[in-house]
Write an enzyme that holds these catalytic residues in place. Structure first.
Site, PDB file in Angstrom:
ATOM      1  N   HIS A 132      19.597 -72.091 101.826  1.00 32.32           N
ATOM      2  CA  HIS A 132      18.475 -71.945 102.926  1.00 32.32           C
ATOM      3  C   HIS A 132      19.072 -72.419 104.188  1.00 32.32           C
ATOM      4  O   HIS A 132      18.707 -71.691 105.350  1.00 32.32           O
ATOM      5  CB  HIS A 132      17.533 -73.049 102.625  1.00 32.32           C
ATOM      6  CG  HIS A 132      16.479 -73.294 103.524  1.00 32.32           C
ATOM      7  ND1 HIS A 132      15.035 -73.000 103.171  1.00 32.32           N
ATOM      8  CD2 HIS A 132      16.357 -73.892 104.497  1.00 32.32           C
ATOM      9  CE1 HIS A 132      14.209 -73.152 104.282  1.00 32.32           C
ATOM     10  NE2 HIS A 132      15.083 -73.917 105.118  1.00 32.32           N
ATOM     11  N   GLU A 133      20.139 -73.415 104.424  1.00 28.54           N
ATOM     12  CA  GLU A 133      20.660 -73.816 105.575  1.00 28.54           C
ATOM     13  C   GLU A 133      21.620 -72.736 106.007  1.00 28.54           C
ATOM     14  O   GLU A 133      21.675 -72.467 107.257  1.00 28.54           O
ATOM     15  CB  GLU A 133      21.469 -75.228 105.594  1.00 28.54           C
ATOM     16  CG  GLU A 133      20.292 -76.273 105.158  1.00 28.54           C
ATOM     17  CD  GLU A 133      19.096 -76.379 105.957  1.00 28.54           C
ATOM     18  OE1 GLU A 133      19.153 -76.195 107.051  1.00 28.54           O
ATOM     19  OE2 GLU A 133      17.888 -76.851 105.290  1.00 28.54           O
ATOM     20  N   HIS A 136      19.594 -70.029 107.816  1.00 27.92           N
ATOM     21  CA  HIS A 136      19.339 -70.342 109.093  1.00 27.92           C
ATOM     22  C   HIS A 136      20.513 -70.057 110.115  1.00 27.92           C
ATOM     23  O   HIS A 136      19.995 -69.772 111.326  1.00 27.92           O
ATOM     24  CB  HIS A 136      18.976 -72.059 109.369  1.00 27.92           C
ATOM     25  CG  HIS A 136      17.740 -72.243 108.901  1.00 27.92           C
ATOM     26  ND1 HIS A 136      16.632 -71.732 109.800  1.00 27.92           N
ATOM     27  CD2 HIS A 136      17.144 -73.311 108.117  1.00 27.92           C
ATOM     28  CE1 HIS A 136      15.628 -72.580 109.390  1.00 27.92           C
ATOM     29  NE2 HIS A 136      15.707 -73.257 108.291  1.00 27.92           N
TER      30      HIS A 136
END
Length: 167
Positions: A132-133, A136
């Site tokens: 997820h990070e 980003h």
């Protein structure tokens, strides 16, 4: 430093690919960024915060998984296993959780603020947070990885959210 405000869906910094962090060990700007990322990820219910979520277009993120808090600079992601459907949310899309596919194991390699090598890896929530990070940092929000029907539902819900219309 300080807990920083989380940028919300619609902010252009969340859709931009982050630049690598170039620094010399002990760089005070990098130390300040790391401190802000750590301070911003520590409130309860936060598994990770990427630099773009606090308005900084650099490749760094913090994590807070199973009471272990840390960070990584210039992460490179590797995944393993068969993707599984998991519920996922995002601080930049507050109040919503949608099912999406994620790999069950992930590993990132990068450096710390001293320039020393760092490797993070894990299964479950840690694997999900690492993916997820890193997304980003590549200018991607988790909504983009939803199946088409769920993505339509998610976008409809986001457009109706009170925070989406706030000035």
């Amino acid at each position: 430093m300080t807990e920083r405000q989380i940028r919300l869906f619609g902010d252009p910094v969340l859709r931009s690919v982050s630049d690598p962090v170039t620094f010399a060990p002990g760089d005070p700007k990098v130390a300040a960024l790391v401190e802000d990322l750590i301070d911003t990820v520590t409130p309860p219910g936060r598994a990770g915060v990427a630099a773009p979520q606090i308005g900084v277009g650099l490749r760094a993120f913090s994590y807070n998984v199973d009471d272990v808090v840390g960070y990584i600079i210039n992460p490179v992601l590797a995944v393993d296993g068969e993707p599984e459907l998991v519920d996922e949310g995002c601080l930049s899309v507050p109040g919503f959780y949608f099912p999406r596919m994620r790999y069950p194991h992930a590993k990132v390699t990068g450096v710390d603020a001293a320039g020393d090598p760092v490797t993070l890896e894990g299964d479950g929530l840690m694997a999900q947070a690492l993916q997820h990070e890193t997304d980003h940092l590549d200018g991607k929000l988790y909504i983009e990885g939803l199946d088409p029907d769920t993505k339509r539902e998610a976008m409809r819900a986001v457009r109706q959210a009170e925070w989406f219309r706030a000035p």
